[in-house]
Write an enzyme that holds these catalytic residues in place. Sequence first.
Site, mmCIF file in Angstrom:
data_model
loop_
_atom_site.group_PDB
_atom_site.id
_atom_site.type_symbol
_atom_site.label_atom_id
_atom_site.label_comp_id
_atom_site.label_asym_id
_atom_site.label_seq_id
_atom_site.Cartn_x
_atom_site.Cartn_y
_atom_site.Cartn_z
ATOM 1 N N ASN A 188 0.867 -1.173 0.000
ATOM 2 C CA ASN A 188 0.000 0.000 0.000
ATOM 3 C C ASN A 188 0.909 1.230 0.000
ATOM 4 O OD1 ASN A 188 -1.747 2.083 0.606
ATOM 5 N ND2 ASN A 188 -2.247 1.363 2.672
ATOM 6 N N TRP A 189 0.966 1.895 -1.129
ATOM 7 C CA TRP A 189 1.886 3.038 -1.239
ATOM 8 C C TRP A 189 1.327 4.298 -0.585
ATOM 9 C CZ3 TRP A 189 4.499 2.978 -6.805
ATOM 10 C CH2 TRP A 189 5.384 1.903 -6.868
ATOM 11 N N LYS A 190 0.045 4.277 -0.191
ATOM 12 C CA LYS A 190 -0.577 5.453 0.433
ATOM 13 C C LYS A 190 -0.365 6.684 -0.456
ATOM 14 C CE LYS A 190 -0.012 3.160 4.818
ATOM 15 N NZ LYS A 190 0.170 3.237 6.252
ATOM 16 N N HIS A 202 -9.287 1.037 5.223
ATOM 17 C CA HIS A 202 -7.991 1.232 5.886
ATOM 18 C C HIS A 202 -8.193 2.187 7.065
ATOM 19 C CE1 HIS A 202 -3.902 2.474 6.712
ATOM 20 N NE2 HIS A 202 -3.511 1.383 6.081
ATOM 21 N N GLU A 256 -6.576 4.596 8.094
ATOM 22 C CA GLU A 256 -6.370 6.018 7.774
ATOM 23 C C GLU A 256 -7.613 6.601 7.096
ATOM 24 O OE1 GLU A 256 -2.627 5.445 5.776
ATOM 25 O OE2 GLU A 256 -1.716 4.914 7.708
ATOM 26 N N GLU A 309 -4.871 -5.018 10.854
ATOM 27 C CA GLU A 309 -3.831 -4.001 11.008
ATOM 28 C C GLU A 309 -4.060 -3.207 12.299
ATOM 29 O OE1 GLU A 309 -2.015 -2.780 7.003
ATOM 30 O OE2 GLU A 309 -3.850 -1.643 7.247
ATOM 31 N N GLY A 353 3.050 2.140 10.696
ATOM 32 C CA GLY A 353 4.019 3.221 10.519
ATOM 33 C C GLY A 353 4.785 3.588 11.778
ATOM 34 N N SER A 384 3.900 -2.250 10.196
ATOM 35 C CA SER A 384 5.353 -2.303 10.403
ATOM 36 C C SER A 384 5.984 -3.636 10.001
ATOM 37 C CB SER A 384 5.707 -1.941 11.855
ATOM 38 O OG SER A 384 5.319 -0.607 12.135
ATOM 39 N N GLY A 415 3.000 -1.149 4.199
ATOM 40 C CA GLY A 415 3.041 0.258 3.806
ATOM 41 C C GLY A 415 4.457 0.671 3.430
ATOM 42 N N GLY A 416 5.156 1.250 4.395
ATOM 43 C CA GLY A 416 6.479 1.833 4.147
ATOM 44 C C GLY A 416 7.447 0.913 3.417
HETATM 45 P P1 PGA Z 1 3.227 0.189 7.506
HETATM 46 O O1 PGA Z 1 1.725 0.412 7.000
HETATM 47 O O2 PGA Z 1 3.737 -1.080 6.900
HETATM 48 O O3 PGA Z 1 3.984 1.409 7.000
HETATM 49 O O4 PGA Z 1 3.183 0.121 8.994
HETATM 50 C C1 PGA Z 1 0.850 -0.678 6.865
HETATM 51 C C2 PGA Z 1 -0.489 -0.221 6.328
HETATM 52 O O5 PGA Z 1 -0.989 0.815 6.750
HETATM 53 O O6 PGA Z 1 -1.076 -0.896 5.456
#
Ligand code: PGA
Length: 248
Positions: free
Chosen positions: A9-11, A93, A95, A163, A169, A208, A229-230
Site C-alpha cells: 500500500n503506497w498510500k 484502511h 487512515e 492491522e 508506521g 510495520s 506500507g512503508g
Molecule cells: P506500515 O503500513 O507497513 O507502513 O506500517 C501498513 C499499512 O498501513 O497498510
Amino acid sequence: MRRKLAAGNWKMNGTAAALNELKAMKDAAKTQATDVLICPPATLISRASDTVSGSPIAIGGQDCHANASGAHTGDISGAMLADAGASYVITGHSERRVDHGETDAIVAAKSTAAYDNDLIAVICLGESLKQREAGETLAVIGTQLQGSTPDAATAANTVIAYEPVWAIGTGKVPTIAQIAEVHDFIRAELIKHFGEDANGIRILYGGSVKPSNATEIFAVENVDGALVGGASLKAADFNAIIAALDAS
Ligand code: PGA
C-alpha cells in the site's frame, strides 16, 4: 489451499519516478506460489498496470466510492479503478476510517461496490492502542468484521487485513502470540458467518512489516500474507518480504 498474498500500500506516496521501483519488483517476480499486489496512488494506477503487464503482479486501488457514478467530487468509483487496470481495492484502511470518518457500514458499501466491479476487496480491521490496552481488541475486531464484510463475501472476492492501528508506521509490532490470537479469532468468526468457504479467505497481517520481521510473522498459522506500507515503497525491501512469504 490459500494462495499467499504480499500486498503493498503506497498510500499518498509516489510520482512517475516510483514506477522504477515497480519495474524492479516486476523483474524479480517469478513466483507463482505467492500473489503480489501493489496499490499505488490513483494517479499511477493506469501507468502501474502498464508497467507490470505480463508479470504476476496485480494492481489495486486504495479506496473507492460506494456509488457507481455521480456528483462526488474527488472520488473514484470501482468501475473507474477496474477500467484503469486495477483488480483489487483496499477498503476501510484505518487512515480512511480516521481521516474520512468511514464507518463499518460505509466500508461494507465500498466492498460491495468492489464486488460489483469484479475487484477483490481487501477489507481492513484494527484496534487502537487505547482499545488494545482496555482489553477490547477481539470485541472491536469482531464488530468491525461483522459490520464491514458484506454477506456476498467469498474466498474469491475478499481478503481480510488485520492491522492494529498502533502498529501502522510506528515500528511497533504485536507479539507473535497477539497476532496469532487475532488471526485465529477472525478465521473462527468468518467460518461462523460464512461456513467452510471461509477457510479459503486470506487473512493478512499489516503494521510495520519489514524484511527483518517478515519470516516470524509468516510462520503464524492463519497469517496468509501481509499488507505492507512503508516497506513496499522500495523494491529491495518488498522483494525481500515476498521472498520470505514464498519460503514460509
Ligand atoms: P506500515 O503500513 O507497513 O507502513 O506500517 C501498513 C499499512 O498501513 O497498510
